[in-house]
Design a protein around this motif. Sequence first.
Motif, PDB file in Angstrom:
ATOM      1  N   ARG A  53      -7.060  26.077 -21.185  1.00 49.81           N
ATOM      2  CA  ARG A  53      -6.661  24.723 -20.792  1.00 49.81           C
ATOM      3  C   ARG A  53      -7.851  23.839 -20.459  1.00 49.81           C
ATOM      4  N   ASP A  88      -1.271  18.794 -18.379  1.00 50.86           N
ATOM      5  CA  ASP A  88      -2.641  18.928 -17.842  1.00 50.86           C
ATOM      6  C   ASP A  88      -3.672  18.914 -18.966  1.00 50.86           C
ATOM      7  N   HIS A 144      -5.390  16.465  -9.125  1.00 49.72           N
ATOM      8  CA  HIS A 144      -5.651  17.831  -9.604  1.00 49.72           C
ATOM      9  C   HIS A 144      -7.152  18.099  -9.686  1.00 49.72           C
ATOM     10  N   PRO A 145      -7.592  19.295  -9.214  1.00 52.63           N
ATOM     11  CA  PRO A 145      -9.034  19.580  -9.175  1.00 52.63           C
ATOM     12  C   PRO A 145      -9.707  19.593 -10.548  1.00 52.63           C
ATOM     13  N   GLY A 259      -4.865  30.104  -5.278  1.00 50.11           N
ATOM     14  CA  GLY A 259      -6.008  29.254  -5.644  1.00 50.11           C
ATOM     15  C   GLY A 259      -5.559  27.895  -6.134  1.00 50.11           C
ATOM     16  N   CYS A 261      -4.160  24.051  -5.568  1.00 44.88           N
ATOM     17  CA  CYS A 261      -4.201  23.020  -4.520  1.00 44.88           C
ATOM     18  C   CYS A 261      -3.075  22.009  -4.715  1.00 44.88           C
ATOM     19  N   ALA A 314      -7.379  29.643  -1.085  1.00 47.55           N
ATOM     20  CA  ALA A 314      -8.376  28.573  -1.194  1.00 47.55           C
ATOM     21  C   ALA A 314      -7.662  27.227  -1.166  1.00 47.55           C
ATOM     22  N   THR A 315      -6.364  27.274  -1.279  1.00 39.15           N
ATOM     23  CA  THR A 315      -5.492  26.097  -1.258  1.00 39.15           C
ATOM     24  C   THR A 315      -5.890  25.144  -0.146  1.00 39.15           C
ATOM     25  N   ILE A 324     -15.149  18.544  -0.881  1.00 37.95           N
ATOM     26  CA  ILE A 324     -15.836  19.724  -1.431  1.00 37.95           C
ATOM     27  C   ILE A 324     -16.385  19.391  -2.818  1.00 37.95           C
ATOM     28  N   SER A 334     -14.846  25.025  -8.408  1.00 43.10           N
ATOM     29  CA  SER A 334     -13.715  25.747  -9.025  1.00 43.10           C
ATOM     30  C   SER A 334     -14.162  27.104  -9.534  1.00 43.10           C
ATOM     31  N   GLY A 361      -2.503  28.460 -12.197  1.00 37.87           N
ATOM     32  CA  GLY A 361      -2.671  28.945 -13.567  1.00 37.87           C
ATOM     33  C   GLY A 361      -4.071  29.497 -13.828  1.00 37.87           C
ATOM     34  N   THR A 363      -6.229  30.380 -11.618  1.00 36.40           N
ATOM     35  CA  THR A 363      -6.417  31.512 -10.703  1.00 36.40           C
ATOM     36  C   THR A 363      -5.731  32.756 -11.265  1.00 36.40           C
ATOM     37  N   LYS A 401       2.485  32.300 -10.370  1.00 35.16           N
ATOM     38  CA  LYS A 401       3.205  31.058 -10.084  1.00 35.16           C
ATOM     39  C   LYS A 401       2.407  29.830 -10.482  1.00 35.16           C
ATOM     40  N   GLY A 403       1.198  26.115 -10.323  1.00 33.05           N
ATOM     41  CA  GLY A 403       0.909  25.362  -9.096  1.00 33.05           C
ATOM     42  C   GLY A 403       2.132  24.733  -8.454  1.00 33.05           C
TER      43      GLY A 403
HETATM   44  N1  LIG Z   1     -10.818  24.768  -1.803  1.00 29.60           N
HETATM   45  C1  LIG Z   1     -11.134  24.581  -3.100  1.00 29.60           C
HETATM   46  N2  LIG Z   1     -12.233  23.878  -3.441  1.00 29.60           N
HETATM   47  C2  LIG Z   1     -12.559  23.719  -4.735  1.00 29.60           C
HETATM   48  N3  LIG Z   1     -11.867  24.191  -5.762  1.00 29.60           N
HETATM   49  C3  LIG Z   1     -10.779  24.901  -5.471  1.00 29.60           C
HETATM   50  C4  LIG Z   1     -10.357  25.124  -4.132  1.00 29.60           C
HETATM   51  N4  LIG Z   1      -9.232  25.835  -4.161  1.00 29.60           N
HETATM   52  C5  LIG Z   1      -8.956  26.067  -5.429  1.00 29.60           C
HETATM   53  N5  LIG Z   1      -9.879  25.504  -6.236  1.00 29.60           N
HETATM   54  C6  LIG Z   1      -9.913  25.555  -7.700  1.00 29.60           C
HETATM   55  O1  LIG Z   1      -8.912  24.677  -8.177  1.00 29.60           O
HETATM   56  C7  LIG Z   1      -8.389  25.177  -9.404  1.00 29.60           C
HETATM   57  C8  LIG Z   1      -6.888  25.234  -9.260  1.00 29.60           C
HETATM   58  O2  LIG Z   1      -6.345  25.484 -10.509  1.00 29.60           O
HETATM   59  P1  LIG Z   1      -5.137  26.466 -10.737  1.00 29.60           P
HETATM   60  O3  LIG Z   1      -4.825  26.350 -12.194  1.00 29.60           O
HETATM   61  O4  LIG Z   1      -5.410  27.811 -10.206  1.00 29.60           O
HETATM   62  O5  LIG Z   1      -3.975  25.821  -9.874  1.00 29.60           O
HETATM   63  P2  LIG Z   1      -2.958  24.696 -10.358  1.00 29.60           P
HETATM   64  O6  LIG Z   1      -3.643  23.784 -11.318  1.00 29.60           O
HETATM   65  O7  LIG Z   1      -2.340  24.112  -9.153  1.00 29.60           O
HETATM   66  O8  LIG Z   1      -1.879  25.546 -11.112  1.00 29.60           O
HETATM   67  P3  LIG Z   1      -1.199  25.287 -12.539  1.00 29.60           P
HETATM   68  O9  LIG Z   1      -2.291  25.164 -13.552  1.00 29.60           O
HETATM   69  O10 LIG Z   1      -0.390  26.508 -12.716  1.00 29.60           O
HETATM   70  O11 LIG Z   1      -0.400  24.036 -12.375  1.00 29.60           O
HETATM   71  C9  LIG Z   1      -9.014  26.538  -9.624  1.00 29.60           C
HETATM   72  O12 LIG Z   1     -10.089  26.436 -10.527  1.00 29.60           O
HETATM   73  C10 LIG Z   1      -9.501  26.902  -8.224  1.00 29.60           C
HETATM   74  O13 LIG Z   1     -10.572  27.807  -8.250  1.00 29.60           O
END
Ligand SMILES: Nc1ncnc2c1ncn2[C@@H]1O[C@H](COP(=O)(O)OP(=O)(O)OP(=O)(O)O)[C@@H](O)[C@H]1O
Length: 419
Positions: A53, A88, A144-145, A259, A261, A314-315, A324, A334, A361, A363, A401, A403
């Motif tokens: 992705r 995304d 989204h990060p 992981g 957020c 890490a959420t 950060i 990340s 995802g 994570t 799961k 996000g």
């Molecule tokens: N405290 C933090 N500071 C910086 N980056 C973080 C932190 N917590 C999580 N991350 C990073 O943010 C990213 C979150 O992406 P991830 O795909 O795991 O979750 P998501 O996008 O919510 O889920 P999905 O893709 O299933 O919707 C990961 O790369 C993770 O390492």
Amino acid sequence: MMRLGIIADDFTGATDIAGFLVANGLSTIQLNGVPDKDLQVQADAVVISLKSRSNPPDEAVAMSLQALDWLRERNCEQFFFKYCSTFDSTARGNIGPVTDALLDALGEELTVICPALPVNGRTIYNGYLFVNGVPLAESGMRHHPVTPMTDSNLMRLMEAQSRGKCGNVRSDDVAQGPEAVKSALEALKAQGMRYAVLDVLNSRDVATVGQAVAGMKLVTGGSGLADGMAKAWTDRLSDPEQAAAAGKPSGARPVVLSGSCSQMTNAQVAAYKEEAPACPVDVVRCLTDDDYADELFAWTRDQQGGDLAPLVFATTDPDTLGRIQRQYGAEQASAAVERTFGRLAKLLAEDGTDTFIVAGGETSGVVVQSLGVTGFHIGPQIAPGVPWVRAVDRPISLALKSGNFGGPRFFFDAQERQG
Ligand SMILES: Nc1ncnc2c1ncn2[C@@H]1O[C@H](COP(=O)(O)OP(=O)(O)OP(=O)(O)O)[C@@H](O)[C@H]1O
Ligand SMILES: O=C(O)[C@@H](O)C(=O)CO
């Protein structure tokens, strides 16, 4: 002949779509990464989960084409490119470039774009994507990060990252049923459109679009579209309970790793840490301390054995995440967090942890890759889009799961549905 070959751009997305197929009675297997050329599988559907992705577009395209080749050799009737129900991606991709590459490889002129998943609040109206009634760009996805979504118009998003023109099959047509959708698709093709966003507002529309795309070689979208397609095939399906039997959870020593957020994961972590042992991840230590994962491992192991599994998270909220990312760089932060989770998961598995409940995802991708699991049997759903899965090659169960999926008590729900 296999009915459906799916290429998923992340691991939670892969279990999401596989879960819907199994819930409709299709036997489904999930393979992590492009499998060996000679691997034999017997199933109605195969999902190849990639972690593509947020890779550079050329890497994502190369991986997706490799997956397509593998599936084509199994004579799939149809191919499905599964991406996130919140679309995304960035202006560089990867949804556009991968879709273009798959269309070219299959010699197809038109495909559909349908990230809708009404059961989880993702709907499409006039080509705009909504999350629980809020336009995508006004939802939590704007923070989204990795792939912040700041536009809600799917036609514009698609055209910005692809080579062709994108039209829309509006809800008026969808409401009239599958034949009207097929005619609208033909009309868009005649106008030279390469992609067609399908409006979907509810479960009736899901069933309609599922029927309407029956003759298309390539479709793209979220698991809602797959749910509709599977419902259109009910003639040849087995019993859903039987389809899910091989993926029933079997473990006894769980851990929760979070992981993501997203807004929903923030709520889930907040609810869970009220009652369960919970340890926040220190991002600075992920960036600077090679032994940090060992420390997290020691803490987790000490907490196992109680009523509730320990949580390592890490959420964090959007403000803290923003700080950060500005200080350390979004990609570096990340990547460091992912590395830490990968190493922690490996240490836990080596020590006998057999059940991983993972949020996010990316994570999930890094956890599955570091466990070295080659594929999953898909089990019963914990929440829409989140099934239990069981590794094909060792006694490990996982709940991966996405996000934004699950209710606020998801981490409790998963453990309650383990037995
Ligand atoms: N405290 C933090 N500071 C910086 N980056 C973080 C932190 N917590 C999580 N991350 C990073 O943010 C990213 C979150 O992406 P991830 O795909 O795991 O979750 P998501 O996008 O919510 O889920 P999905 O893709 O299933 O919707 C990961 O790369 C993770 O390492
Ligand atoms: O479609 C979704 O929302 C999920 O399956 C997903 O892809 C999250 O990473």
